[in-house]
Write an enzyme that holds these catalytic residues in place. Sequence first.
Site, PDB file in Angstrom:
ATOM      1  N   ASP A  35       9.091  36.927 -52.247  1.00 46.04           N
ATOM      2  CA  ASP A  35       9.644  38.080 -52.956  1.00 46.04           C
ATOM      3  C   ASP A  35       9.436  37.899 -54.454  1.00 46.04           C
ATOM      4  O   ASP A  35       9.632  36.822 -55.001  1.00 46.04           O
ATOM      5  CB  ASP A  35      11.136  38.230 -52.631  1.00 46.04           C
ATOM      6  CG  ASP A  35      11.669  39.606 -53.010  1.00 46.04           C
ATOM      7  OD1 ASP A  35      11.989  40.388 -52.088  1.00 46.04           O
ATOM      8  OD2 ASP A  35      11.757  39.909 -54.215  1.00 46.04           O
ATOM      9  N   ASN A  97      16.658  46.044 -44.463  1.00 46.60           N
ATOM     10  CA  ASN A  97      17.319  47.264 -44.919  1.00 46.60           C
ATOM     11  C   ASN A  97      16.545  48.479 -44.413  1.00 46.60           C
ATOM     12  O   ASN A  97      15.313  48.478 -44.412  1.00 46.60           O
ATOM     13  CB  ASN A  97      17.361  47.281 -46.443  1.00 46.60           C
ATOM     14  CG  ASN A  97      18.177  46.137 -46.998  1.00 46.60           C
ATOM     15  OD1 ASN A  97      19.269  45.850 -46.519  1.00 46.60           O
ATOM     16  ND2 ASN A  97      17.648  45.455 -48.007  1.00 46.60           N
ATOM     17  N   GLU A 105      14.408  49.910 -50.484  1.00 52.67           N
ATOM     18  CA  GLU A 105      13.637  50.319 -51.664  1.00 52.67           C
ATOM     19  C   GLU A 105      12.172  50.559 -51.332  1.00 52.67           C
ATOM     20  O   GLU A 105      11.544  51.454 -51.893  1.00 52.67           O
ATOM     21  CB  GLU A 105      13.754  49.253 -52.760  1.00 52.67           C
ATOM     22  CG  GLU A 105      15.156  49.184 -53.348  1.00 52.67           C
ATOM     23  CD  GLU A 105      15.330  48.026 -54.325  1.00 52.67           C
ATOM     24  OE1 GLU A 105      14.333  47.352 -54.649  1.00 52.67           O
ATOM     25  OE2 GLU A 105      16.479  47.808 -54.743  1.00 52.67           O
ATOM     26  N   HIS A 110      10.147  45.613 -43.435  1.00 50.16           N
ATOM     27  CA  HIS A 110      10.076  44.217 -43.865  1.00 50.16           C
ATOM     28  C   HIS A 110      11.365  43.498 -43.515  1.00 50.16           C
ATOM     29  O   HIS A 110      12.433  44.095 -43.477  1.00 50.16           O
ATOM     30  CB  HIS A 110       9.801  44.100 -45.368  1.00 50.16           C
ATOM     31  CG  HIS A 110      10.720  44.892 -46.241  1.00 50.16           C
ATOM     32  ND1 HIS A 110      10.601  46.253 -46.408  1.00 50.16           N
ATOM     33  CD2 HIS A 110      11.784  44.526 -47.013  1.00 50.16           C
ATOM     34  CE1 HIS A 110      11.534  46.680 -47.233  1.00 50.16           C
ATOM     35  NE2 HIS A 110      12.278  45.651 -47.607  1.00 50.16           N
ATOM     36  N   MET A 111      11.195  42.210 -43.290  1.00 46.80           N
ATOM     37  CA  MET A 111      12.330  41.320 -43.034  1.00 46.80           C
ATOM     38  C   MET A 111      12.436  40.348 -44.204  1.00 46.80           C
ATOM     39  O   MET A 111      11.451  39.702 -44.569  1.00 46.80           O
ATOM     40  CB  MET A 111      12.100  40.544 -41.733  1.00 46.80           C
ATOM     41  CG  MET A 111      13.298  39.722 -41.297  1.00 46.80           C
ATOM     42  SD  MET A 111      14.659  40.769 -40.725  1.00 46.80           S
ATOM     43  CE  MET A 111      14.033  41.302 -39.121  1.00 46.80           C
ATOM     44  N   HIS A 112      13.636  40.264 -44.791  1.00 43.52           N
ATOM     45  CA  HIS A 112      13.898  39.253 -45.807  1.00 43.52           C
ATOM     46  C   HIS A 112      14.338  37.974 -45.099  1.00 43.52           C
ATOM     47  O   HIS A 112      15.221  38.011 -44.237  1.00 43.52           O
ATOM     48  CB  HIS A 112      15.054  39.679 -46.718  1.00 43.52           C
ATOM     49  CG  HIS A 112      14.832  40.932 -47.512  1.00 43.52           C
ATOM     50  ND1 HIS A 112      14.531  40.913 -48.854  1.00 43.52           N
ATOM     51  CD2 HIS A 112      14.897  42.240 -47.166  1.00 43.52           C
ATOM     52  CE1 HIS A 112      14.420  42.149 -49.305  1.00 43.52           C
ATOM     53  NE2 HIS A 112      14.647  42.982 -48.302  1.00 43.52           N
TER      54      HIS A 112
HETATM   55  P1  AMP Z   1      14.336  46.402 -49.893  1.00 41.24           P
HETATM   56  O1  AMP Z   1      15.412  46.793 -50.848  1.00 41.24           O
HETATM   57  O2  AMP Z   1      14.876  45.804 -48.623  1.00 41.24           O
HETATM   58  O3  AMP Z   1      13.358  47.534 -49.645  1.00 41.24           O
HETATM   59  O4  AMP Z   1      13.551  45.208 -50.581  1.00 41.24           O
HETATM   60  C1  AMP Z   1      12.358  45.330 -51.268  1.00 41.24           C
HETATM   61  C2  AMP Z   1      12.027  43.963 -51.814  1.00 41.24           C
HETATM   62  O5  AMP Z   1      10.675  43.974 -52.235  1.00 41.24           O
HETATM   63  C3  AMP Z   1      12.863  43.544 -53.026  1.00 41.24           C
HETATM   64  O6  AMP Z   1      13.526  42.303 -52.718  1.00 41.24           O
HETATM   65  C4  AMP Z   1      11.828  43.371 -54.142  1.00 41.24           C
HETATM   66  O7  AMP Z   1      12.123  42.315 -55.017  1.00 41.24           O
HETATM   67  C5  AMP Z   1      10.563  43.130 -53.353  1.00 41.24           C
HETATM   68  N1  AMP Z   1       9.309  43.479 -54.029  1.00 41.24           N
HETATM   69  C6  AMP Z   1       9.012  44.622 -54.671  1.00 41.24           C
HETATM   70  N2  AMP Z   1       7.770  44.598 -55.138  1.00 41.24           N
HETATM   71  C7  AMP Z   1       7.237  43.403 -54.767  1.00 41.24           C
HETATM   72  C8  AMP Z   1       5.982  42.775 -54.954  1.00 41.24           C
HETATM   73  N3  AMP Z   1       4.978  43.372 -55.613  1.00 41.24           N
HETATM   74  N4  AMP Z   1       5.799  41.538 -54.430  1.00 41.24           N
HETATM   75  C9  AMP Z   1       6.797  40.929 -53.771  1.00 41.24           C
HETATM   76  N5  AMP Z   1       8.006  41.469 -53.555  1.00 41.24           N
HETATM   77  C10 AMP Z   1       8.238  42.693 -54.056  1.00 41.24           C
END
Ligand code: AMP
Length: 127
Positions: A35, A97, A105, A110-112
Amino acid sequence: MAYAYDDQNIFAKILRGEIPNDTVLETAHTLAFNDIAPQAPHHVLVIPKGAYVTHDHFAEDASDAEIADFTRVVNEICKRLGIRPGDGGEGYRLISNAGEAGVQEVPHYHMHILSGRPLGRMLKKAD
Ligand code: AMP
């Protein structure tokens, strides 16, 4: 259920090689990368290469091969990080999310994977 996939989202651009990423693991169906704004010492994102918006979209429309590969990539990263409780590791948290209430976002599934510090309780009580 109908999802319109936005192919201009940032993860779609990563998958097309239009912007760089810090790759952790790549397979035929799945990409994992660090991330960009880590919220824990280990913060890896795992995404399918296919155009899926949320977990439910992925679970309904992805092939068994894609789903198995994704699940095993999540495990493989936890294994490599040494964070699996079964290996004596400290443990981890998986978060995916979805939509507005989930405060998603990036509209590509995606999985964190989070670990490396005490992560606290899962959710704060509502304000
Ligand atoms: P979400 O809120 O679950 O959609 O998480 C989106 C995640 O993507 C966030 O933790 C961001 O920090 C991450 N993110 C956004 N742009 C990038 C990128 N270019 N490379 C890696 N992670 C990213």
